[in-house]
Motif scaffolding. Structure first.
Motif, PDB file in Angstrom:
ATOM      1  N   GLY A 175       2.666  11.110   1.927  1.00 54.94           N
ATOM      2  CA  GLY A 175       1.974  10.052   2.665  1.00 54.94           C
ATOM      3  C   GLY A 175       2.644   8.709   2.515  1.00 54.94           C
ATOM      4  N   GLY A 176       3.088   8.392   1.299  1.00 53.97           N
ATOM      5  CA  GLY A 176       3.781   7.128   1.074  1.00 53.97           C
ATOM      6  C   GLY A 176       5.096   7.046   1.828  1.00 53.97           C
TER       7      GLY A 176
ATOM      8  N   LEU B  32       1.008   4.040  -3.023  1.00 47.89           N
ATOM      9  CA  LEU B  32       0.742   5.460  -2.790  1.00 47.89           C
ATOM     10  C   LEU B  32       1.897   6.315  -3.315  1.00 47.89           C
ATOM     11  CD1 LEU B  32      -1.329   7.422  -1.587  1.00 47.89           C
ATOM     12  CD2 LEU B  32      -0.145   7.190   0.607  1.00 47.89           C
TER      13      LEU B  32
ATOM     14  N   TRP C 293       4.279   6.560   5.500  1.00 49.17           N
ATOM     15  CA  TRP C 293       3.815   5.186   5.688  1.00 49.17           C
ATOM     16  C   TRP C 293       4.995   4.215   5.670  1.00 49.17           C
ATOM     17  CZ3 TRP C 293      -0.782   3.093   2.266  1.00 49.17           C
ATOM     18  CH2 TRP C 293      -1.317   1.950   2.836  1.00 49.17           C
TER      19      TRP C 293
ATOM     20  N   GLY D  55       0.815  -1.211   0.000  1.00 51.24           N
ATOM     21  CA  GLY D  55       0.000   0.000   0.000  1.00 51.24           C
ATOM     22  C   GLY D  55       0.848   1.261   0.000  1.00 51.24           C
TER      23      GLY D  55
ATOM     24  N   ALA E 100       0.430  12.576  -1.864  1.00 52.56           N
ATOM     25  CA  ALA E 100       0.538  11.120  -1.929  1.00 52.56           C
ATOM     26  C   ALA E 100       1.987  10.669  -1.739  1.00 52.56           C
ATOM     27  CB  ALA E 100      -0.018  10.599  -3.255  1.00 52.56           C
TER      28      ALA E 100
ATOM     29  N   LEU F 210       1.632   6.311  -7.151  1.00 58.53           N
ATOM     30  CA  LEU F 210       0.525   7.189  -7.542  1.00 58.53           C
ATOM     31  C   LEU F 210       0.946   8.650  -7.454  1.00 58.53           C
ATOM     32  CD1 LEU F 210      -2.539   7.718  -8.157  1.00 58.53           C
ATOM     33  CD2 LEU F 210      -2.838   7.775  -5.676  1.00 58.53           C
ATOM     34  N   GLY F 211       1.565   9.008  -6.348  1.00 58.28           N
ATOM     35  CA  GLY F 211       2.008  10.386  -6.159  1.00 58.28           C
ATOM     36  C   GLY F 211       3.026  10.829  -7.188  1.00 58.28           C
TER      37      GLY F 211
END
Length: 151
Positions: free
Chosen positions: A113-114, A98, A117, A94, A110, A101-102
């Motif tokens: 966030g990735g 992310l 994470w 996940g 993103a 995607l970002g």
């Protein structure tokens, strides 16, 4: 082996039941455990370095760092659901999705966030908190966490 047995075997692997109780209690050991925890340190360091270069605020980092641990609330519904939710939130799949995607969609939030994470997962692995088995929170792929039952 009949098809019925094969189907049951696959379900056991998915839920973590096919793993013996002894291996759930011990997890990996020795050099393999050190290697896996060392990988966590490397991921944490790389995520922190990338986040620092990315230029996002450290306040946001601090706020979002522990969000994946909200998945532990799944344990209120039982150990199997808790383990499934925890593992979903603590898998690199996940976090990397992310990040991709970002990067591809030019979405800075993103990417940030990735990275946060990934840092969280790396920190957990470095501290010995591995992916969970359905037997309970303390049974992880990196070994048992918490106090052991003396009886």
């Amino acid at each position: 082996m009949s098809l019925r047995q094969a189907s049951s075997w696959g379900q056991q692997l998915w839920s973590g039941e096919a793993v013996s109780k002894a291996s759930r209690e011990r997890g990996v050991g020795g050099g393999v455990r050190l290697l896996l925890r060392g990988e966590g340190v490397v991921v944490l360091a790389a995520a922190l370095a990338a986040y620092a270069q990315f230029g996002a605020g450290w306040g946001m980092f601090a706020v979002w760092l522990l969000v994946p641990d909200l998945s532990m609330l799944g344990y209120l519904a039982g150990p199997r659901l808790g383990a499934a939710l925890y593992n979903a939130a603590h898998s690199y799949a996940g976090a990397v999705a992310l990040l991709v995607l970002g990067a591809l969609a030019a979405m800075p939030w993103a990417v940030a966030g990735g990275l946060i994470w990934c840092a969280h997962i790396g920190l957990d692995r470095a501290l010995g908190y591995g992916l969970k088995y359905g037997a309970g929170f303390a049974s992880t792929h990196l070994g048992r966490i918490g106090p052991t039952d003396p009886w």
